[in-house]
Design a protein around this motif. Sequence first.
Motif, mmCIF file in Angstrom:
data_model
loop_
_atom_site.group_PDB
_atom_site.id
_atom_site.type_symbol
_atom_site.label_atom_id
_atom_site.label_comp_id
_atom_site.label_asym_id
_atom_site.label_seq_id
_atom_site.Cartn_x
_atom_site.Cartn_y
_atom_site.Cartn_z
ATOM 1 N N ASP A 43 0.819 -1.205 0.000
ATOM 2 C CA ASP A 43 0.000 0.000 0.000
ATOM 3 C C ASP A 43 0.860 1.266 0.000
ATOM 4 N N ILE A 44 2.055 1.197 0.572
ATOM 5 C CA ILE A 44 2.953 2.352 0.543
ATOM 6 C C ILE A 44 3.287 2.697 -0.903
ATOM 7 N N ARG A 45 3.579 1.690 -1.692
ATOM 8 C CA ARG A 45 3.887 1.902 -3.112
ATOM 9 C C ARG A 45 2.718 2.577 -3.814
ATOM 10 N N ARG A 46 1.503 2.113 -3.532
ATOM 11 C CA ARG A 46 0.310 2.689 -4.154
ATOM 12 C C ARG A 46 0.141 4.142 -3.739
ATOM 13 N N VAL A 47 0.322 4.435 -2.470
ATOM 14 C CA VAL A 47 0.154 5.795 -1.963
ATOM 15 C C VAL A 47 1.189 6.732 -2.594
ATOM 16 N N ILE A 48 2.427 6.292 -2.681
ATOM 17 C CA ILE A 48 3.470 7.126 -3.301
ATOM 18 C C ILE A 48 3.142 7.383 -4.766
ATOM 19 N N GLU A 49 2.685 6.365 -5.440
ATOM 20 C CA GLU A 49 2.315 6.522 -6.845
ATOM 21 C C GLU A 49 1.164 7.519 -6.989
ATOM 22 N N GLU A 50 0.146 7.367 -6.172
ATOM 23 C CA GLU A 50 -1.054 8.198 -6.257
ATOM 24 C C GLU A 50 -0.816 9.632 -5.780
ATOM 25 N N LYS A 51 -0.102 9.784 -4.680
ATOM 26 C CA LYS A 51 0.035 11.102 -4.041
ATOM 27 C C LYS A 51 1.264 11.891 -4.496
ATOM 28 N N ILE A 52 2.262 11.202 -5.069
ATOM 29 C CA ILE A 52 3.489 11.900 -5.448
ATOM 30 C C ILE A 52 3.801 11.740 -6.937
ATOM 31 N N GLU A 53 3.906 10.496 -7.412
ATOM 32 C CA GLU A 53 4.341 10.283 -8.787
ATOM 33 C C GLU A 53 3.360 10.842 -9.821
ATOM 34 N N LYS A 54 2.078 10.579 -9.657
ATOM 35 C CA LYS A 54 1.106 11.086 -10.628
ATOM 36 C C LYS A 54 1.028 12.612 -10.626
ATOM 37 N N PRO A 55 0.958 13.263 -9.441
ATOM 38 C CA PRO A 55 0.976 14.729 -9.451
ATOM 39 C C PRO A 55 2.267 15.307 -10.045
ATOM 40 N N LEU A 56 3.407 14.656 -9.813
ATOM 41 C CA LEU A 56 4.653 15.124 -10.421
ATOM 42 C C LEU A 56 4.589 15.008 -11.939
ATOM 43 N N ALA A 57 4.059 13.900 -12.430
ATOM 44 C CA ALA A 57 3.915 13.722 -13.873
ATOM 45 C C ALA A 57 3.020 14.811 -14.451
ATOM 46 N N ASP A 58 1.951 15.162 -13.741
ATOM 47 C CA ASP A 58 1.075 16.242 -14.194
ATOM 48 C C ASP A 58 1.828 17.561 -14.258
ATOM 49 N N LYS A 59 2.671 17.822 -13.254
ATOM 50 C CA LYS A 59 3.480 19.049 -13.259
ATOM 51 C C LYS A 59 4.430 19.058 -14.453
ATOM 52 N N PHE A 60 5.007 17.914 -14.771
ATOM 53 C CA PHE A 60 5.901 17.827 -15.922
ATOM 54 C C PHE A 60 5.152 18.169 -17.208
ATOM 55 N N LEU A 61 3.906 17.706 -17.297
ATOM 56 C CA LEU A 61 3.115 17.961 -18.501
ATOM 57 C C LEU A 61 2.612 19.403 -18.564
ATOM 58 N N GLU A 62 2.308 19.999 -17.417
ATOM 59 C CA GLU A 62 1.819 21.378 -17.371
ATOM 60 C C GLU A 62 2.891 22.370 -17.774
ATOM 61 N N HIS A 63 4.099 22.131 -17.340
ATOM 62 C CA HIS A 63 5.185 23.076 -17.546
ATOM 63 C C HIS A 63 6.298 22.410 -18.331
ATOM 64 N N VAL A 64 6.934 23.207 -19.131
ATOM 65 C CA VAL A 64 8.097 22.677 -19.815
ATOM 66 C C VAL A 64 9.190 22.539 -18.770
ATOM 67 N N ARG A 65 9.603 21.327 -18.539
ATOM 68 C CA ARG A 65 10.605 21.061 -17.514
ATOM 69 C C ARG A 65 11.984 21.369 -18.073
ATOM 70 N N ARG A 66 12.675 22.234 -17.374
ATOM 71 C CA ARG A 66 14.042 22.565 -17.749
ATOM 72 C C ARG A 66 14.999 21.645 -16.998
ATOM 73 N N PRO A 67 16.175 21.456 -17.553
ATOM 74 C CA PRO A 67 17.156 20.653 -16.813
ATOM 75 C C PRO A 67 17.405 21.250 -15.429
ATOM 76 N N HIS A 68 17.661 20.397 -14.478
ATOM 77 C CA HIS A 68 17.971 20.795 -13.107
ATOM 78 C C HIS A 68 16.788 21.458 -12.405
ATOM 79 N N THR A 69 15.602 20.994 -12.708
ATOM 80 C CA THR A 69 14.394 21.459 -12.031
ATOM 81 C C THR A 69 14.358 20.860 -10.630
ATOM 82 N N SER A 70 13.844 21.631 -9.669
ATOM 83 C CA SER A 70 13.736 21.154 -8.290
ATOM 84 C C SER A 70 12.292 21.213 -7.819
#
Length: 84
Positions: A43-70
Amino acid sequence: KVAQKELLELTDRLKKRGVKLATTENILTTLANAVNPKFGARDIRRVIEEKIEKPLADKFLEHVRRPHTSYTLRANKKGEIEIK
């Protein structure tokens, strides 16, 4: 410990792509509180995927990610994970 290991693996994967992911101290507690103990470590894996990885992927798609983004993961007062 499983949540910490999973976050470290995610951080390493992102680092290889030029993305720095920082976390605040309360993020592990927030993840632990979001996990259903009945399902254990899986369930930890699922929570990390749902709460962190998917929102991060959305941020990547919303904004043009430049190298060395934090990004920083933090938990707000409601116990929700925010990515800044």
